[in-house]
Scaffold this motif. Structure first.
Motif, PDB file in Angstrom:
ATOM      1  N   GLY A  13       1.166  -1.287  -0.009  1.00 55.54           N
ATOM      2  CA  GLY A  13      -0.089  -0.085   0.005  1.00 55.54           C
ATOM      3  C   GLY A  13       0.398   1.553   0.115  1.00 55.54           C
ATOM      4  N   PRO A  40       5.074 -10.277  -8.582  1.00 58.85           N
ATOM      5  CA  PRO A  40       5.018 -11.316 -10.129  1.00 58.85           C
ATOM      6  C   PRO A  40       4.333 -11.270 -11.199  1.00 58.85           C
ATOM      7  CG  PRO A  40       3.907 -11.999  -7.358  1.00 58.85           C
ATOM      8  CD  PRO A  40       4.218 -10.413  -7.407  1.00 58.85           C
ATOM      9  N   PHE A  70       9.554 -16.384  -6.989  1.00 57.76           N
ATOM     10  CA  PHE A  70      10.012 -15.261  -7.406  1.00 57.76           C
ATOM     11  C   PHE A  70      10.831 -15.580  -9.255  1.00 57.76           C
ATOM     12  CE2 PHE A  70       7.683 -14.067  -3.998  1.00 57.76           C
ATOM     13  CZ  PHE A  70       6.605 -13.774  -4.119  1.00 57.76           C
ATOM     14  N   ASP A  95       6.705  -2.201 -11.788  1.00 55.87           N
ATOM     15  CA  ASP A  95       5.635  -1.754 -10.273  1.00 55.87           C
ATOM     16  C   ASP A  95       6.674  -3.236  -9.257  1.00 55.87           C
ATOM     17  OD1 ASP A  95       3.724  -2.380  -7.706  1.00 55.87           O
ATOM     18  OD2 ASP A  95       2.353  -1.957  -8.719  1.00 55.87           O
ATOM     19  N   ARG A  96       7.428  -3.171  -8.456  1.00 54.49           N
ATOM     20  CA  ARG A  96       8.220  -4.286  -7.982  1.00 54.49           C
ATOM     21  C   ARG A  96       9.334  -5.065  -9.088  1.00 54.49           C
ATOM     22  NH1 ARG A  96       7.175  -4.281  -3.204  1.00 54.49           N
ATOM     23  NH2 ARG A  96       4.629  -4.293  -1.835  1.00 54.49           N
ATOM     24  N   GLN A 105      11.265 -11.945   0.366  1.00 55.64           N
ATOM     25  CA  GLN A 105      12.007 -12.722   1.217  1.00 55.64           C
ATOM     26  C   GLN A 105      13.515 -12.977   2.322  1.00 55.64           C
ATOM     27  OE1 GLN A 105      10.771 -12.385  -2.200  1.00 55.64           O
ATOM     28  NE2 GLN A 105       8.891 -13.272  -0.983  1.00 55.64           N
ATOM     29  N   ALA A 146      -3.660  -0.539   1.891  1.00 51.84           N
ATOM     30  CA  ALA A 146      -3.601  -1.687   1.486  1.00 51.84           C
ATOM     31  C   ALA A 146      -5.650  -2.040   1.639  1.00 51.84           C
ATOM     32  CB  ALA A 146      -2.563  -2.880   1.709  1.00 51.84           C
ATOM     33  N   ARG A 150      -8.257  -3.397  -1.175  1.00 50.47           N
ATOM     34  CA  ARG A 150      -9.058  -4.539  -1.438  1.00 50.47           C
ATOM     35  C   ARG A 150     -10.572  -4.973  -0.660  1.00 50.47           C
ATOM     36  NH1 ARG A 150      -5.361  -7.609  -3.064  1.00 50.47           N
ATOM     37  NH2 ARG A 150      -3.076  -7.041  -2.337  1.00 50.47           N
ATOM     38  N   PHE A 160       1.375 -11.880   1.699  1.00 50.72           N
ATOM     39  CA  PHE A 160       2.240 -10.987   2.400  1.00 50.72           C
ATOM     40  C   PHE A 160       1.556 -10.073   3.340  1.00 50.72           C
ATOM     41  CE2 PHE A 160       4.354 -13.495  -0.794  1.00 50.72           C
ATOM     42  CZ  PHE A 160       5.537 -13.744  -0.632  1.00 50.72           C
ATOM     43  N   VAL A 198       3.669  13.926  -4.303  1.00 54.22           N
ATOM     44  CA  VAL A 198       4.226  12.139  -4.203  1.00 54.22           C
ATOM     45  C   VAL A 198       4.794  12.536  -6.123  1.00 54.22           C
ATOM     46  CG1 VAL A 198       4.755  10.090  -4.450  1.00 54.22           C
ATOM     47  CG2 VAL A 198       3.280  10.619  -2.447  1.00 54.22           C
TER      48      VAL A 198
HETATM   49  N1  T5A Z   1       6.821  -9.789  -3.707  1.00 57.17           N
HETATM   50  C1  T5A Z   1       6.899  -9.743  -4.656  1.00 57.17           C
HETATM   51  C2  T5A Z   1       7.444 -10.254  -2.397  1.00 57.17           C
HETATM   52  O1  T5A Z   1       7.051 -10.796  -1.011  1.00 57.17           O
HETATM   53  N2  T5A Z   1       8.913 -10.339  -3.734  1.00 57.17           N
HETATM   54  C3  T5A Z   1       9.120 -10.524  -4.949  1.00 57.17           C
HETATM   55  O2  T5A Z   1       9.750 -10.786  -5.354  1.00 57.17           O
HETATM   56  C4  T5A Z   1       7.921  -9.813  -5.264  1.00 57.17           C
HETATM   57  C5  T5A Z   1       8.507  -9.174  -6.734  1.00 57.17           C
HETATM   58  C6  T5A Z   1       2.445  -8.585  -4.735  1.00 57.17           C
HETATM   59  C7  T5A Z   1       2.995  -9.350  -3.457  1.00 57.17           C
HETATM   60  O3  T5A Z   1       4.107 -10.370  -3.546  1.00 57.17           O
HETATM   61  C8  T5A Z   1       5.591  -9.786  -2.206  1.00 57.17           C
HETATM   62  C9  T5A Z   1       5.323  -8.455  -2.437  1.00 57.17           C
HETATM   63  C10 T5A Z   1       3.566  -8.166  -2.351  1.00 57.17           C
HETATM   64  O4  T5A Z   1       2.916  -8.803  -1.157  1.00 57.17           O
HETATM   65  P1  T5A Z   1       0.915  -7.031  -5.021  1.00 57.17           P
HETATM   66  O5  T5A Z   1      -0.323  -7.361  -4.854  1.00 57.17           O
HETATM   67  O6  T5A Z   1       1.058  -6.442  -6.772  1.00 57.17           O
HETATM   68  O7  T5A Z   1       1.222  -8.384  -4.365  1.00 57.17           O
HETATM   69  O8  T5A Z   1       0.880  -5.510  -3.953  1.00 57.17           O
HETATM   70  P2  T5A Z   1       1.552  -4.543  -3.892  1.00 57.17           P
HETATM   71  O9  T5A Z   1       2.773  -4.478  -5.437  1.00 57.17           O
HETATM   72  O10 T5A Z   1       1.706  -4.489  -3.001  1.00 57.17           O
HETATM   73  O11 T5A Z   1       1.011  -3.768  -4.226  1.00 57.17           O
HETATM   74  P3  T5A Z   1      -0.373  -2.839  -3.531  1.00 57.17           P
HETATM   75  O12 T5A Z   1      -1.646  -2.295  -3.493  1.00 57.17           O
HETATM   76  O13 T5A Z   1      -0.714  -3.062  -2.141  1.00 57.17           O
HETATM   77  O14 T5A Z   1       0.175  -0.913  -3.224  1.00 57.17           O
HETATM   78  P4  T5A Z   1       0.614   0.064  -4.373  1.00 57.17           P
HETATM   79  O15 T5A Z   1       0.488  -1.001  -5.593  1.00 57.17           O
HETATM   80  O16 T5A Z   1       2.138   0.397  -3.643  1.00 57.17           O
HETATM   81  O17 T5A Z   1      -0.406   0.838  -3.827  1.00 57.17           O
HETATM   82  P5  T5A Z   1      -1.933   1.130  -4.490  1.00 57.17           P
HETATM   83  O18 T5A Z   1      -0.984   2.725  -5.484  1.00 57.17           O
HETATM   84  O19 T5A Z   1      -3.173   0.817  -4.550  1.00 57.17           O
HETATM   85  O20 T5A Z   1      -2.372   2.317  -3.411  1.00 57.17           O
HETATM   86  C11 T5A Z   1      -3.043   2.114  -2.641  1.00 57.17           C
HETATM   87  C12 T5A Z   1      -4.123   2.384  -2.041  1.00 57.17           C
HETATM   88  O21 T5A Z   1      -3.784   3.457  -1.059  1.00 57.17           O
HETATM   89  C13 T5A Z   1      -4.223   4.716  -2.019  1.00 57.17           C
HETATM   90  C14 T5A Z   1      -4.837   4.390  -3.302  1.00 57.17           C
HETATM   91  O22 T5A Z   1      -5.851   5.216  -4.067  1.00 57.17           O
HETATM   92  C15 T5A Z   1      -5.316   2.949  -2.797  1.00 57.17           C
HETATM   93  O23 T5A Z   1      -6.544   2.576  -3.317  1.00 57.17           O
HETATM   94  N3  T5A Z   1      -3.661   5.589  -2.516  1.00 57.17           N
HETATM   95  C16 T5A Z   1      -2.755   6.776  -1.615  1.00 57.17           C
HETATM   96  N4  T5A Z   1      -4.000   7.524  -0.604  1.00 57.17           N
HETATM   97  C17 T5A Z   1      -3.491   8.306   0.908  1.00 57.17           C
HETATM   98  N5  T5A Z   1      -2.479   9.049  -0.024  1.00 57.17           N
HETATM   99  C18 T5A Z   1      -1.442   8.756  -0.744  1.00 57.17           C
HETATM  100  N6  T5A Z   1      -0.141   9.440  -1.390  1.00 57.17           N
HETATM  101  C19 T5A Z   1      -1.655   7.604  -2.046  1.00 57.17           C
HETATM  102  N7  T5A Z   1      -1.468   6.567  -2.798  1.00 57.17           N
HETATM  103  C20 T5A Z   1      -2.292   5.576  -2.959  1.00 57.17           C
END
Ligand code: T5A
Length: 224
Positions: A13, A40, A70, A95-96, A105, A146, A150, A160, A198
């Motif tokens: 998140g 991934p 991964f 994204d990652r 890990q 996050a 969800r 995770f 940001v």
């Molecule tokens: N993983 C991945 C590993 O363990 N090893 C690895 O090698 C790799 C590549 C992927 C998972 O896999 C793990 C890490 C992760 O746990 P995923 O679903 O792709 O899973 O998870 P994340 O990459 O964490 O994606 P998220 O969607 O959870 O996070 P984001 O992309 O960082 O956040 P985003 O932009 O979706 O925003 C989340 C919420 O916050 C709001 C947005 O509108 C959204 O609702 N938001 C804000 N609110 C307030 N202020 C701000 N500045 C905001 N920016 C966004």
């Protein structure tokens, strides 16, 4: 002529997807070709591996086996999506990437960093991001963003997100350690602030570090 490879990293998140979308829009307005992708995933086989990992089924194999999964996904992603795009002059916003394996890990288990280095070496074969943004937010802030997102979609926590708070706090430190180790590549952005702010910070960093990207292109880029 090669595209630039820009990765976004951070805890759950942190706002990566939000900022990638904003950067994509800015670059496309300047007529740059851009591909947005994720890990991934990001290619057909890698997306299948993503589903397996995030469903939690791979957890019982332990952090090293998860790291191997991964890496397997990353090999396909590099081969099918990232390298062809970069070679054709398209910029890749991802994204990652490999830093997430080192942080997640690594934070999950006692994975020897030499082992992760070796895995990275054979997986990446010299491919490295030109620029990595590490979006840094307190773990509680990222997790609550996050989970709100969800909940809005009617989804539960994934593999995770389910880990306890101390894991997410260790993860945050792991990303900051990576940033300190690779200062030429990594920029830490304090992302616990409005998304518009940001976005501006990221854009000024792109303009400073990769100035060709901040200009409108009227002829093919030479970004070798
Ligand atoms: N993983 C991945 C590993 O363990 N090893 C690895 O090698 C790799 C590549 C992927 C998972 O896999 C793990 C890490 C992760 O746990 P995923 O679903 O792709 O899973 O998870 P994340 O990459 O964490 O994606 P998220 O969607 O959870 O996070 P984001 O992309 O960082 O956040 P985003 O932009 O979706 O925003 C989340 C919420 O916050 C709001 C947005 O509108 C959204 O609702 N938001 C804000 N609110 C307030 N202020 C701000 N500045 C905001 N920016 C966004």
């Amino acid at each position: 002529m090669a595209g630039y490879f820009i990765t976004f990293e951070g805890g759950e998140g942190a706002g990566k997807s939000t900022q990638i979308e904003r950067l994509r829009r800015r670059l496309e307005q300047l007529s740059h070709p851009v591909v947005v992708t994720r890990e991934p995933g990001g290619s057909a086989y890698a997306e299948q591996i993503r589903s397996f990992i995030l469903s939690g089924q791979a957890k019982r194999l332990g952090p090293f086996a998860e790291a191997l999964l991964f890496a397997a996904a990353r090999i396909d992603h590099l081969d099918k999506t990232i390298e062809p795009a970069l070679k054709s002059g398209t910029h890749v916003l991802c994204d990652r990437f490999a830093d997430s394996t080192r942080a997640y890990q690594g934070a999950l288990g006692d994975l020897d960093s030499g082992l992760i280095d070796s895995l990275e070496r054979v997986t990446l074969k010299g491919v490295s991001p030109n620029l990595t943004f590490i979006l840094d937010v307190p773990a509680e802030v990222g997790l609550s963003r996050a989970s709100a997102r969800r909940a809005g979609k009617g989804e539960g926590a994934d593999r995770f997100e389910e880990e306890d708070l101390s894991f997410h706090q260790a993860l945050r430190q792991a990303f900051l350690t990576i940033a300190r180790a690779y200062p030429d590549r990594c920029v830490v952005i304090h992302a616990d602030r409005p998304a518009d702010e940001v976005e501006e910070i990221i854009w000024s960093s792109v303009s400073e570090r990769l100035p060709k990207l901040a200009r409108n292109i009227t002829r093919p880029l030479d970004v070798a």
